[in-house]
Motif scaffolding. Structure first.
Motif, mmCIF file in Angstrom:
data_model
loop_
_atom_site.group_PDB
_atom_site.id
_atom_site.type_symbol
_atom_site.label_atom_id
_atom_site.label_comp_id
_atom_site.label_asym_id
_atom_site.label_seq_id
_atom_site.Cartn_x
_atom_site.Cartn_y
_atom_site.Cartn_z
ATOM 1 N N TYR A 1 0.856 -1.186 0.000
ATOM 2 C CA TYR A 1 0.000 0.000 0.000
ATOM 3 C C TYR A 1 0.895 1.240 0.000
ATOM 4 C CZ TYR A 1 -3.715 3.236 1.386
ATOM 5 O OH TYR A 1 -4.616 4.264 1.431
ATOM 6 N N ARG B 1 -2.784 5.433 -2.827
ATOM 7 C CA ARG B 1 -1.833 4.357 -3.112
ATOM 8 C C ARG B 1 -0.856 4.824 -4.174
ATOM 9 N NH1 ARG B 1 -3.443 -1.007 -1.615
ATOM 10 N NH2 ARG B 1 -5.423 -1.020 -0.537
ATOM 11 N N TRP C 1 -2.819 -6.155 -7.365
ATOM 12 C CA TRP C 1 -2.375 -4.781 -7.580
ATOM 13 C C TRP C 1 -1.163 -4.800 -8.495
ATOM 14 C CZ3 TRP C 1 -5.337 -1.170 -4.887
ATOM 15 C CH2 TRP C 1 -6.137 -1.679 -3.860
ATOM 16 N N THR D 1 1.544 -1.909 -10.909
ATOM 17 C CA THR D 1 1.900 -0.577 -11.395
ATOM 18 C C THR D 1 2.573 -0.717 -12.754
ATOM 19 O OG1 THR D 1 2.214 0.308 -9.169
ATOM 20 C CG2 THR D 1 3.304 1.482 -10.955
ATOM 21 N N LYS E 1 -1.149 3.007 -11.004
ATOM 22 C CA LYS E 1 -1.335 1.847 -10.139
ATOM 23 C C LYS E 1 -2.798 1.431 -10.205
ATOM 24 C CE LYS E 1 -0.190 -0.377 -5.879
ATOM 25 N NZ LYS E 1 0.740 -0.422 -4.759
ATOM 26 N N CYS E 2 -3.030 0.139 -10.395
ATOM 27 C CA CYS E 2 -4.388 -0.370 -10.599
ATOM 28 C C CYS E 2 -4.708 -1.500 -9.633
ATOM 29 C CB CYS E 2 -4.562 -0.889 -12.032
ATOM 30 S SG CYS E 2 -4.518 0.400 -13.284
ATOM 31 N N LYS E 3 -5.980 -1.601 -9.330
ATOM 32 C CA LYS E 3 -6.524 -2.751 -8.610
ATOM 33 C C LYS E 3 -7.288 -3.604 -9.610
ATOM 34 C CE LYS E 3 -10.291 -2.436 -6.103
ATOM 35 N NZ LYS E 3 -11.249 -2.129 -5.015
ATOM 36 N N THR F 1 -10.519 -3.598 -13.966
ATOM 37 C CA THR F 1 -9.267 -2.929 -13.618
ATOM 38 C C THR F 1 -9.572 -1.479 -13.276
ATOM 39 O OG1 THR F 1 -8.035 -4.371 -15.126
ATOM 40 C CG2 THR F 1 -6.937 -2.357 -14.387
#
Length: 642
Positions: A405, A451, A478, A480, A603-605, A619
């Motif tokens: 995080y 984040r 997660w 990047t 940055k993606c979840k 995404t």
């Protein structure tokens, strides 16, 4: 294959392998049988008979060895090196060995070696150190001498209130479970005696096959009292971690009445003797102690303060340097020795899972590896963080949890300020010379930010979303990557723009985030706070595509990230007002056009969600950071020559 001579007779006279750590006999398994467990959900158990070619001894395999049985490493007539064991005495007086650790010591000969006989029936086994105590008088369950007056306290000391020192449960004998001891043989793996005469079980020697034990340990940490409520009722609980002189610690939990009785009595740093607890196998997902068990104590457990203290009980650490955290997997636990460089203000956040307010405080800690990292403290520790960590102390953090995080961050509650350990002296000298002059590299994003992107070595590319199958697990993934915004879907069918209408309540629980629906009278109603307002707040929400040299992917963008994308120059409410005034279409289109074909660290979840009746991988962008081309070039050059 040569078996260890006289090994079984030696084991028969021991309490545990800790009696002689160098003793690791080579033995043969001459019998192996699965025990039928009638209780549903219980782990399977295996009975085993071990032989040294001359004598044999019956026993059991601990459940952690079940995988060796399934793989065939432990089998009939196999040869094992037994490196960890305990010897228990059953109620009938029979001794059995519990094998806690073993490994193959050679090929299976296929036949029994020698003609072994039962060691319990051999003349030398008739008298053992454990059976010499006592004659026929009643004896304490812990193997202590009988108390004068017919039935002493099971802890070998006078009971509170004087008298003859009877059983705390009103029984006539000294055994707190009401069992009269003819020979007073303890079934606990006793390995040493305290200064008060108690026979002490090391935490490492606790096992599921014996509930008669006393441990002597220091309370290394104690949680606050937490309240719980579910379908079965409600109550309170707290947990503590106990550490003994062997360096092994164990987690224990207290519920309901036990909270009222023991919470104020137990103090961090004090040493106590504990008994009468119930063991269960530890859930290592939530337990970071070394012991494979957890203990539950109730109001009938016995806990006594050891007034002599425990100067020999010290924490053991396995320190890692902060700079090496980049290669540590998220959710791992590490020990850190560092200087607290900065202490932030305590802040309150609302947990998305529980909806409760949580108090936290961010520390910046640094060591001599040239790196610093953000450490989060929670609850009562966060409240007093500025007093505890002011003036840049050296702190040993035990089992801090690593998170991705905001780059790399840590969180933990177990720590010692100014620890009296040799490693601290070197760090103290380094800080005295360098102080705030050190040019440290931060592994964490700015305190209070969203984040942040992962460090350069941990970055991935857009194609990783599909090639690594991200988002298909129970928890989100997660990643990047550096990518270009290639398309933004700014129009929505039946709506005037790329936003949604949110509740106008800026306070809890809504905070301008939850959707508000327009009513027939023109007001706006929020289902979250159940309030109606005469206006609403518009927040960006739209999708778009990002691309690098490997692939293209659709992503979802929300309000905070959209405002970053627009360089802070556009708000959804402002664009809406311009549109309804009739002269804002050009401004609206140009805002999205300027954001297209720009480069970002994104940055993606990635998480699988149910859309209608179909599972889809979604995404979502959680942070956008502008590309610093100078830093990017240095990172690329460094990776080429690494």
């Amino acid at each position: 294959m040569s078996l260890t001579p006289n090994a079984v007779r030696t084991m028969f006279g021991m309490n545990a392998s800790q009696d002689n750590p160098s003793f690791a006999p080579t033995l043969q398994v001459i019998h192996l049988k699965k025990i039928d467990n009638k209780g549903a959900g219980q782990d399977e158990r295996w009975k085993v008979i071990l032989s040294d070619g001359t004598h044999f001894l019956s026993g059991m395999c601990a459940t952690q060895l079940n995988n060796l049985v399934h793989s065939g490493a432990v089998a009939q007539n196999c040869i094992l090196r037994v490196n960890e064991f305990i010897v228990n005495t059953m109620g009938s007086g029979q001794k059995i060995v519990i094998v806690l650790g073993a490994a193959q010591a050679g090929p299976n000969p296929g036949d029994r070696i020698g003609a072994p006989t039962d060691v319990a029936k051999s003349p030398a086994a008739a008298v053992t150190p454990q059976s010499q105590a006592g004659g026929g008088s009643a004896q304490s369950m812990y193997g202590g001498a009988p108390q004068a007056g017919g039935g002493g306290n099971p802890y070998g000391r006078p009971s509170p209130g004087g008298g003859s020192g009877g059983n705390p449960y009103g029984g006539g004998g000294g055994n707190r479970y009401g069992q009269m001891g003819g020979g007073g043989v303890s079934s606990a793996p006793i390995v040493r005696t305290s200064a008060t005469g108690q026979q002490i079980t090391p935490i490492a020697g606790l096992n599921m096959y014996s509930n008669r034990w006393v441990i002597r340990a220091k309370v290394s940490s104690k949680s606050s009292v937490r309240n719980w409520s579910n379908a079965r009722g409600e109550g309170s609980l707290f947990s503590a971690e106990l550490l003994d002189s062997s360096g092994t610690d164990v987690k224990c939990t207290f519920f309901k009445e036990a909270v009222d009785k023991w919470y104020s009595f137990l103090e961090e740093g004090q040493v106590y003797t504990f008994s009468g607890g119930r063991l269960k196998v530890a859930n290592m997902q939530y337990n970071t102690c070394k012991s494979q068990f957890e203990i539950t104590f109730d109001q009938n457990s016995e806990i006594h303060l050891d007034e002599q203290g425990g100067p020999e009980i010290r924490e053991s650490y396995d320190f890692v340097k902060i700079a090496s955290l980049e290669s540590v997997e998220p959710n791992a636990y590490v020990d850190i020795l560092a200087v607290v460089k900065h202490v932030g203000e305590p802040t309150t956040i609302v947990s998305k899972k529980s909806g409760k307010e949580l108090l936290k405080c961010e520390l910046t800690v640094e060591d001599d590896s040239g790196a610093e990292v953000r450490m989060t403290m929670w609850g009562d520790t966060a409240q007093t963080a500025q007093q505890k960590f002011g003036n840049s102390p050296i702190v040993a953090f035990k089992r801090a949890r690593v998170s991705d995080y905001g780059g790399r961050t840590l969180s933990g509650q177990n720590f010692v300020v100014q620890p009296n350990i040799p490693q601290a002296n070197g760090l103290r000298q380094w800080w005295a010379v360098n102080g705030n002059k050190s040019q440290s590299r931060s592994l964490s994003s700015a305190i209070g930010g969203n984040r942040g992107p992962d460090p350069f070595p941990q970055r991935k590319d857009v194609s990783s979303i599909k090639s690594e199958g991200l988002g298909h697990g129970e928890k989100p993934d997660w990643l990047t990557f550096k990518a270009t915004i290639t398309f933004i879907k700014k129009e929505k069918q039946g709506d005037e723009g790329a936003w949604y209408t949110a509740c106008a309540n800026a306070d809890d629980p809504c905070r301008n985030m939850f959707k508000a629906t327009q009513t027939s009278d023109g007001n706006w109603h929020c289902d979250k706070c159940q309030r109606t307002h005469d206006t609403c707040v518009r927040r960006f929400i739209f999708s778009g595509t990002v691309a690098d040299d490997t692939s293209t992917s659709w992503v979802s963008v929300f309000n905070e990230q959209a405002e970053t994308l627009f360089n802070g120059e556009a708000k959804a409410d402002h664009l809406y007002e311009q549109l309804i005034n009739g002269d804002g279409r050009d401004l609206y289109d140009s805002t999205f056009m300027k954001a297209t074909y720009t480069d970002w660290l994104i940055k993606c979840k990635v998480k699988q969600e149910l859309v209608g009746d179909e599972q889809r991988v979604k995404t979502s962008v959680v942070s956008l950071s502008p590309v610093d081309y100078a830093v990017e070039s240095k990172n690329l050059l460094a990776s080429l020559f690494a």
